[in-house]
Enzyme design. Structure first.
Site, PDB file in Angstrom:
ATOM      1  N   ILE A 195      -4.163   4.543   0.647  1.00 23.26           N
ATOM      2  CA  ILE A 195      -4.701   4.809   1.983  1.00 23.26           C
ATOM      3  C   ILE A 195      -5.865   5.785   1.907  1.00 23.26           C
ATOM      4  O   ILE A 195      -6.834   5.689   2.664  1.00 23.26           O
ATOM      5  CB  ILE A 195      -3.595   5.371   2.897  1.00 23.26           C
ATOM      6  CG1 ILE A 195      -2.399   4.406   2.929  1.00 23.26           C
ATOM      7  CG2 ILE A 195      -4.112   5.597   4.302  1.00 23.26           C
ATOM      8  CD1 ILE A 195      -1.142   5.005   3.527  1.00 23.26           C
ATOM      9  N   TYR A 255       0.836  -1.204   0.000  1.00 22.36           N
ATOM     10  CA  TYR A 255       0.000   0.000   0.000  1.00 22.36           C
ATOM     11  C   TYR A 255       0.869   1.252   0.000  1.00 22.36           C
ATOM     12  O   TYR A 255       2.047   1.228   0.374  1.00 22.36           O
ATOM     13  CB  TYR A 255      -0.936   0.014   1.211  1.00 22.36           C
ATOM     14  CG  TYR A 255      -0.258   0.189   2.552  1.00 22.36           C
ATOM     15  CD1 TYR A 255      -0.018   1.464   3.072  1.00 22.36           C
ATOM     16  CD2 TYR A 255       0.127  -0.911   3.310  1.00 22.36           C
ATOM     17  CE1 TYR A 255       0.586   1.635   4.305  1.00 22.36           C
ATOM     18  CE2 TYR A 255       0.740  -0.754   4.545  1.00 22.36           C
ATOM     19  CZ  TYR A 255       0.967   0.524   5.043  1.00 22.36           C
ATOM     20  OH  TYR A 255       1.580   0.690   6.268  1.00 22.36           O
ATOM     21  N   CYS A 256       0.268   2.375  -0.432  1.00 23.26           N
ATOM     22  CA  CYS A 256       0.935   3.681  -0.401  1.00 23.26           C
ATOM     23  C   CYS A 256      -0.153   4.744  -0.246  1.00 23.26           C
ATOM     24  O   CYS A 256      -1.303   4.412   0.044  1.00 23.26           O
ATOM     25  CB  CYS A 256       1.774   3.916  -1.653  1.00 23.26           C
ATOM     26  SG  CYS A 256       0.832   3.938  -3.197  1.00 23.26           S
ATOM     27  N   THR A 257       0.162   6.008  -0.452  1.00 20.79           N
ATOM     28  CA  THR A 257      -0.783   7.092  -0.187  1.00 20.79           C
ATOM     29  C   THR A 257      -2.011   7.043  -1.089  1.00 20.79           C
ATOM     30  O   THR A 257      -3.144   6.990  -0.615  1.00 20.79           O
ATOM     31  CB  THR A 257      -0.094   8.459  -0.348  1.00 20.79           C
ATOM     32  OG1 THR A 257       1.063   8.505   0.474  1.00 20.79           O
ATOM     33  CG2 THR A 257      -1.043   9.590   0.037  1.00 20.79           C
ATOM     34  N   GLY A 300      -1.930   5.091  -4.285  1.00 20.30           N
ATOM     35  CA  GLY A 300      -1.897   3.932  -5.178  1.00 20.30           C
ATOM     36  C   GLY A 300      -0.848   3.972  -6.262  1.00 20.30           C
ATOM     37  O   GLY A 300      -0.456   2.928  -6.798  1.00 20.30           O
TER      38      GLY A 300
END
Length: 441
Positions: free
Chosen positions: A335, A305-307, A309
């Site tokens: 997220i 996951y990241c901020t 995508g």
């Protein structure tokens, strides 16, 4: 004609890079040791045996680069000859060489007052779109004109592989921007592709729009590792269930890794429970992190996951290219989208954002502490030393006592009056003490 010729040259260069990548892959594949059994892969070259992808790749790049360059050069020369011999009917015509008229992509806002575009409640948009962009400079000019017309500020990166942006403005201006992106023939984005948060034009100091090699700077040629190799996208609900199952198993779960592919200062103030958060300063360090920890990912299911995508698109593709993981999944929408659906879910703390706000929140958890006294604190400030760009967590009490720098070195510099600074980038304990990419990567 000159403009079109430049486009052809750029296209030719991309094609040659692609051929080089294919030649490189074919050369590595030719060195595979076919005598191995039980699914173990190794490579034999120059009387040496290599057991890791990264090892054989580095060997070929160092030792056989000249041979591969010669093959690529020959391909390049053949293509040039074909272009020179092409009949006039295949040469660009007048219509093809005309500059793109970006005015057709600018919406009519004559019915909307400047007051509505400049003042009032606002928001910040975060988005990206991977697609083929034949003329990124035209898209860049359009984005700059569009944002200026709508009084939006922020950052937009354009490349041949797509577009990535975060902009802020009034709700009216932001909605017009979304509609413009939706109606553009290249992007055709949906409203669901945008992540929104409270804010506005004041969240950014200015507007920056530019053409780059990558829309997210991972430092790996998109022609070599493409977003099209990305992992399986999981909707927030699906990702939530996967994390729930992981937490239910507790320490007994050894076959799954919940991977945060953001920078250390992002995961420091907010992360998923039981995640693996690499201590990297830039996303361009992520490939090196993967290379140095291949055994960690071997035969594992990875939930990434990241901020928003976008980093997972390239990051998961790079991880998959190493052929060590059992499965690679990524949180669709990042997220941002997860918190829209699960504000009190398994992500705790704040979400770091790359604007003047530094962070936004959906829950009250504080998972980090003051750099000086250790009390719970998660509001970043820039180091007070001139030209230092490091972020520091310093609580109000410590700041009142003068602890406003990122480290003792910067604190000492900041206390010196009239100090002449020659460089626009400070080097201090924070930058010296963190790992950097080795020279041979």
């Amino acid at each position: 004609y000159l403009c079109n010729f430049n486009v052809m040259v750029k296209t030719l260069h991309r094609y040659v890079k692609y051929k080089f990548a294919l030649s490189f892959a074919a050369f590595v594949a030719s060195k595979t040791d076919s005598s191995q059994e039980d699914g173990v892969t190794s490579w034999c070259c120059c009387s040496q045996t290599f057991n890791e992808h990264s090892a054989i790749h580095k060997h070929v790049a160092r030792t056989h680069n000249a041979e591969l360059q010669q093959l690529t050069q020959a391909t390049y020369e053949r293509l040039l000859m074909q272009l020179e011999e092409a009949p006039e009917t295949q040469q660009p015509n007048k219509h093809q060489t005309e500059a793109v008229d970006i005015s057709a992509w600018i919406p009519d806002v004559s019915h909307i007052s400047e007051e509505q575009l400049k003042n009032g409640p606002g928001k910040v948009l975060l988005y990206y779109r991977y697609c083929e962009v034949e003329d990124p400079h035209a898209i860049c000019a359009w984005q700059k004109a569009l944002c200026e017309k709508l009084h939006l500020t922020g950052k937009v990166r354009v490349a041949t592989e797509g577009i990535n942006g975060t902009v802020g403005g009034t709700n009216v201006a932001a909605d017009i921007y979304i509609n413009a992106m939706h109606s553009h023939p290249v992007f055709k984005m949906d409203k669901e592709d945008f992540k929104t948060s409270d804010g506005g034009a004041e969240c950014f100091t200015d507007l920056k729009v530019g053409v780059y090699k990558e829309i997210v700077p991972m430092g790996v040629d998109p022609d070599v590792i493409s977003y099209q190799l990305a992992g399986v996208h999981l909707e927030p609900e699906e990702f939530h269930k996967e994390v729930e199952a992981l937490l239910a198993k507790g320490d007994l779960c050894s076959d799954t890794i919940l991977l945060d592919c953001r920078n250390f200062y992002e995961s420091k103030i907010g992360q998923f429970t039981r995640c693996l958060a690499p201590n990297i300063r830039k996303f361009s360090y992520f490939p090196d992190y993967v290379d140095q920890n291949l055994e960690l990912f071997r035969d594992k299911k990875v939930l990434m996951y990241c901020t928003g995508g976008i980093r997972c698109e390239r990051g998961s593709a790079y991880l998959r290219s190493k052929d060590v993981c059992k499965e690679v999944y990524q949180l669709k929408g990042g997220i941002h989208k997860y918190l829209e659906r699960f504000p009190e879910g398994f992500y705790r703390g704040k979400l770091f954002v790359f604007d003047e706000r530094y962070a936004i929140s959906s829950n009250n958890d504080v998972i980090s502490g003051c750099r000086y006294c250790g009390c719970p604190w998660d509001l970043y400030e820039l180091c007070s030393t001139r030209f230092c760009c490091q972020l520091v967590l310093s609580c109000p009490s410590c700041r009142q006592d003068g602890h406003t720098a990122c480290c003792p070195t910067c604190q000492t510099k900041g206390q010196a009056q009239g100090e002449a600074t020659k460089h626009h980038k400070e080097e201090c304990e924070c930058t010296d003490g963190r790992p950097r990419i080795p020279q041979d990567v």
